[in-house]
Enzyme design. Structure first.
Site, mmCIF file in Angstrom:
data_model
loop_
_atom_site.group_PDB
_atom_site.id
_atom_site.type_symbol
_atom_site.label_atom_id
_atom_site.label_comp_id
_atom_site.label_asym_id
_atom_site.label_seq_id
_atom_site.Cartn_x
_atom_site.Cartn_y
_atom_site.Cartn_z
ATOM 1 N N HIS A 1 -0.310 -10.059 -4.697
ATOM 2 C CA HIS A 1 0.606 -9.670 -5.779
ATOM 3 C C HIS A 1 0.866 -10.864 -6.670
ATOM 4 C CE1 HIS A 1 2.968 -10.916 -2.255
ATOM 5 N NE2 HIS A 1 3.853 -11.412 -3.099
ATOM 6 N N CYS B 1 0.857 -1.199 0.000
ATOM 7 C CA CYS B 1 0.000 0.000 0.000
ATOM 8 C C CYS B 1 0.889 1.244 0.000
ATOM 9 C CB CYS B 1 -0.932 0.002 1.210
ATOM 10 S SG CYS B 1 -2.363 -1.089 1.032
HETATM 11 P P1 AMP Z 1 6.103 -13.121 -1.740
HETATM 12 O O1 AMP Z 1 7.294 -13.718 -1.036
HETATM 13 O O2 AMP Z 1 5.438 -14.010 -2.732
HETATM 14 O O3 AMP Z 1 5.140 -12.517 -0.748
HETATM 15 O O4 AMP Z 1 6.683 -11.932 -2.610
HETATM 16 C C1 AMP Z 1 7.059 -10.714 -2.078
HETATM 17 C C2 AMP Z 1 8.048 -10.127 -3.031
HETATM 18 O O5 AMP Z 1 8.183 -8.755 -2.729
HETATM 19 C C3 AMP Z 1 9.452 -10.746 -2.947
HETATM 20 O O6 AMP Z 1 9.806 -11.297 -4.214
HETATM 21 C C4 AMP Z 1 10.330 -9.558 -2.554
HETATM 22 O O7 AMP Z 1 11.585 -9.589 -3.189
HETATM 23 C C5 AMP Z 1 9.495 -8.379 -3.005
HETATM 24 N N1 AMP Z 1 9.729 -7.124 -2.297
HETATM 25 C C6 AMP Z 1 9.823 -6.941 -0.951
HETATM 26 N N2 AMP Z 1 10.006 -5.639 -0.665
HETATM 27 C C7 AMP Z 1 10.042 -4.985 -1.865
HETATM 28 C C8 AMP Z 1 10.207 -3.623 -2.244
HETATM 29 N N3 AMP Z 1 10.384 -2.637 -1.336
HETATM 30 N N4 AMP Z 1 10.195 -3.321 -3.557
HETATM 31 C C9 AMP Z 1 10.028 -4.295 -4.478
HETATM 32 N N5 AMP Z 1 9.853 -5.583 -4.190
HETATM 33 C C10 AMP Z 1 9.854 -5.942 -2.901
HETATM 34 ZN ZN ZN Z 2 -1.754 -3.304 1.158
#
Ligand code: AMP
Ligand code: ZN
Length: 112
Positions: free
Chosen positions: A98, A6
């Site tokens: 996501h 968010c």
């Molecule tokens: P999941 O583990 O499926 O919940 O995916 C979360 C994803 O968010 C992971 O691949 C992380 O590398 C990515 N992630 C976490 N923080 C950030 C951020 N600040 N900007 C971009 N990607 C992020």
């Molecule tokens: Zn959210």
């Protein structure tokens, strides 16, 4: 709500934006697992795939339209993978729905 994604949508936390419209935001994953690794999310908070209902599911269809568009832009003509991790045992680390759009390499199956 204290939600990382968010805050990315609102701009409070910076990201590398790939696409944005009224309902959807896409940005580069900070820890890419493939040459192309983009996260596509609804702007409105939905916690996970387990929280998709008749009331909010239209944004998911739209996310898949956006994914196809981005895949073309990124020239992922050989193929790509779209993944959503739902819940702790699937490894969902951010509790805002996501979809990982990944491409630019070969993938194995089944994943994990
Ligand atoms: P999941 O583990 O499926 O919940 O995916 C979360 C994803 O968010 C992971 O691949 C992380 O590398 C990515 N992630 C976490 N923080 C950030 C951020 N600040 N900007 C971009 N990607 C992020
Ligand atoms: Zn959210």
């Amino acid at each position: 709500m204290d939600c990382l994604f968010c805050k990315i949508v609102s701009g409070e936390i910076p990201s590398t934006k790939v696409y944005e419209d009224e309902t959807v935001f896409a940005f580069k994953d900070i820890e890419p697992q493939a040459p192309v690794h983009i996260l596509i999310i609804p702007k409105k908070h939905i916690t996970s795939a387990a929280d998709i209902t008749a009331e909010n599911s239209s944004v998911v269809a739209h996310i898949f339209e956006v994914a196809a568009k981005i895949a073309k832009q990124e020239k992922l003509d050989d193929g790509f993978r779209i993944v959503t991790n739902c819940g702790d045992s699937a490894g969902q680390s951010v509790k805002h729905l996501h979809f990982h759009l990944m491409g630019g390499r070969e993938f194995t199956w089944p994943a994990g």
